[in-house]
Design a protein around this motif. Structure first.
Motif, PDB file in Angstrom:
ATOM      1  N   GLU A  82       0.843  -1.194   0.000  1.00 53.91           N
ATOM      2  CA  GLU A  82       0.000   0.000   0.000  1.00 53.91           C
ATOM      3  C   GLU A  82       0.876   1.241   0.000  1.00 53.91           C
ATOM      4  O   GLU A  82       1.976   1.256   0.547  1.00 53.91           O
ATOM      5  CB  GLU A  82      -0.899   0.002   1.239  1.00 53.91           C
ATOM      6  CG  GLU A  82      -1.929  -1.094   1.241  1.00 53.91           C
ATOM      7  CD  GLU A  82      -2.822  -1.028   2.465  1.00 53.91           C
ATOM      8  OE1 GLU A  82      -2.970   0.072   3.035  1.00 53.91           O
ATOM      9  OE2 GLU A  82      -3.358  -2.072   2.836  1.00 53.91           O
ATOM     10  N   ALA A  83       0.378   2.292  -0.602  1.00 55.33           N
ATOM     11  CA  ALA A  83       1.145   3.528  -0.758  1.00 55.33           C
ATOM     12  C   ALA A  83       1.515   4.145   0.588  1.00 55.33           C
ATOM     13  O   ALA A  83       2.561   4.790   0.705  1.00 55.33           O
ATOM     14  CB  ALA A  83       0.350   4.533  -1.585  1.00 55.33           C
ATOM     15  N   THR A  84       0.710   3.932   1.588  1.00 57.05           N
ATOM     16  CA  THR A  84       1.010   4.523   2.897  1.00 57.05           C
ATOM     17  C   THR A  84       2.256   3.903   3.528  1.00 57.05           C
ATOM     18  O   THR A  84       2.888   4.521   4.375  1.00 57.05           O
ATOM     19  CB  THR A  84      -0.177   4.336   3.863  1.00 57.05           C
ATOM     20  OG1 THR A  84      -0.493   2.947   3.939  1.00 57.05           O
ATOM     21  CG2 THR A  84      -1.385   5.111   3.386  1.00 57.05           C
ATOM     22  N   PHE A  85       2.625   2.710   3.072  1.00 58.26           N
ATOM     23  CA  PHE A  85       3.765   2.020   3.663  1.00 58.26           C
ATOM     24  C   PHE A  85       5.038   2.154   2.832  1.00 58.26           C
ATOM     25  O   PHE A  85       6.076   1.618   3.210  1.00 58.26           O
ATOM     26  CB  PHE A  85       3.443   0.537   3.862  1.00 58.26           C
ATOM     27  CG  PHE A  85       2.309   0.300   4.810  1.00 58.26           C
ATOM     28  CD1 PHE A  85       2.353   0.758   6.114  1.00 58.26           C
ATOM     29  CD2 PHE A  85       1.167  -0.371   4.394  1.00 58.26           C
ATOM     30  CE1 PHE A  85       1.313   0.541   6.994  1.00 58.26           C
ATOM     31  CE2 PHE A  85       0.123  -0.599   5.263  1.00 58.26           C
ATOM     32  CZ  PHE A  85       0.185  -0.144   6.561  1.00 58.26           C
ATOM     33  N   HIS A  86       4.985   2.844   1.676  1.00 57.91           N
ATOM     34  CA  HIS A  86       6.167   2.974   0.819  1.00 57.91           C
ATOM     35  C   HIS A  86       7.330   3.630   1.560  1.00 57.91           C
ATOM     36  O   HIS A  86       8.483   3.232   1.405  1.00 57.91           O
ATOM     37  CB  HIS A  86       5.814   3.765  -0.441  1.00 57.91           C
ATOM     38  CG  HIS A  86       5.062   2.937  -1.438  1.00 57.91           C
ATOM     39  ND1 HIS A  86       5.206   3.102  -2.796  1.00 57.91           N
ATOM     40  CD2 HIS A  86       4.160   1.935  -1.299  1.00 57.91           C
ATOM     41  CE1 HIS A  86       4.431   2.248  -3.430  1.00 57.91           C
ATOM     42  NE2 HIS A  86       3.776   1.539  -2.532  1.00 57.91           N
ATOM     43  N   LYS A  87       7.036   4.659   2.351  1.00 57.72           N
ATOM     44  CA  LYS A  87       8.084   5.364   3.090  1.00 57.72           C
ATOM     45  C   LYS A  87       8.794   4.394   4.028  1.00 57.72           C
ATOM     46  O   LYS A  87      10.027   4.379   4.117  1.00 57.72           O
ATOM     47  CB  LYS A  87       7.456   6.527   3.880  1.00 57.72           C
ATOM     48  CG  LYS A  87       8.431   7.287   4.755  1.00 57.72           C
ATOM     49  CD  LYS A  87       7.754   8.447   5.436  1.00 57.72           C
ATOM     50  CE  LYS A  87       7.369   8.013   6.829  1.00 57.72           C
ATOM     51  NZ  LYS A  87       6.864   9.100   7.673  1.00 57.72           N
ATOM     52  N   TYR A  88       8.034   3.561   4.691  1.00 59.84           N
ATOM     53  CA  TYR A  88       8.617   2.607   5.637  1.00 59.84           C
ATOM     54  C   TYR A  88       9.430   1.526   4.918  1.00 59.84           C
ATOM     55  O   TYR A  88      10.450   1.063   5.426  1.00 59.84           O
ATOM     56  CB  TYR A  88       7.528   1.969   6.500  1.00 59.84           C
ATOM     57  CG  TYR A  88       6.740   2.993   7.273  1.00 59.84           C
ATOM     58  CD1 TYR A  88       7.356   3.754   8.263  1.00 59.84           C
ATOM     59  CD2 TYR A  88       5.399   3.208   7.010  1.00 59.84           C
ATOM     60  CE1 TYR A  88       6.639   4.701   8.972  1.00 59.84           C
ATOM     61  CE2 TYR A  88       4.682   4.147   7.713  1.00 59.84           C
ATOM     62  CZ  TYR A  88       5.299   4.894   8.703  1.00 59.84           C
ATOM     63  OH  TYR A  88       4.595   5.833   9.402  1.00 59.84           O
TER      64      TYR A  88
END
Length: 165
Positions: free
Chosen positions: A90-96
């Protein structure tokens, strides 16, 4: 006269003995029956356990047959690198994920340096001996250099005296 002709054994004595023998035989037959019955129960339980073990072994055999049938597919899957497949994130987890990858890279670098250090541990005594030899050679060279420097200074003084005359 009747008392004199009378028999000592009454006719019912044999009957009572036969009755005792019949009772003993019945008791023996009963014990045989219960012994036979307990053997049948034990055999039934053993057959039940053997049946369960047989079912378990059949299940394991079916599983192993399935594994052997798919051996080639399994080998291909194991040889194929997993990193080439894209995992949906998911895009929200790309940073992580990016942070995790950078941490993984630093971990691998540190791991490689630690592994190199661990691999060099058996060579430490040899390295220490080589360093001792190098240190003693360096000390000898320093002493030679000091004597050479003294000789150069003496020669320079001598040259100054010769030029001054």
């Amino acid at each position: 006269t009747l008392d004199l002709t009378r028999r000592r054994e009454p006719c019912f004595v044999k009957f009572s003995e036969m009755e005792k023998m019949a009772n003993i035989q019945a008791e023996i037959n009963e014990k045989k029956f219960w012994s036979f019955f307990s053997r049948i129960i034990v055999l039934t339980l053993q057959l039940c356990f053997i049946g369960k073990k047989c079912e378990i072994l059949q299940d394991m055999n079916r599983h192993l047959e399935a594994v052997l049938k798919e051996k080639r597919a399994l080998r291909k899957r194991l040889l194929k690198p997993r990193c080439q497949e894209s995992l949906p994130i998911e895009a929200t987890f790309h940073k992580y994920v990016v942070e995790l990858l950078s941490e993984a890279v630093t971990f691998i670098e540190k791991l490689e340096s630690h592994l190199q250090t661990v691999r060099s541990i058996p060579q430490i005594p040899t390295v220490v001996k080589n360093m001792d030899v190098a240190l003693s050679k360096t000390e000898v060279l320093v002493m030679e250099l000091e004597t050479l420097a003294d000789e150069i200074l003496d020669w320079r003084e001598l040259q100054k005296e010769v030029y001054s005359d």
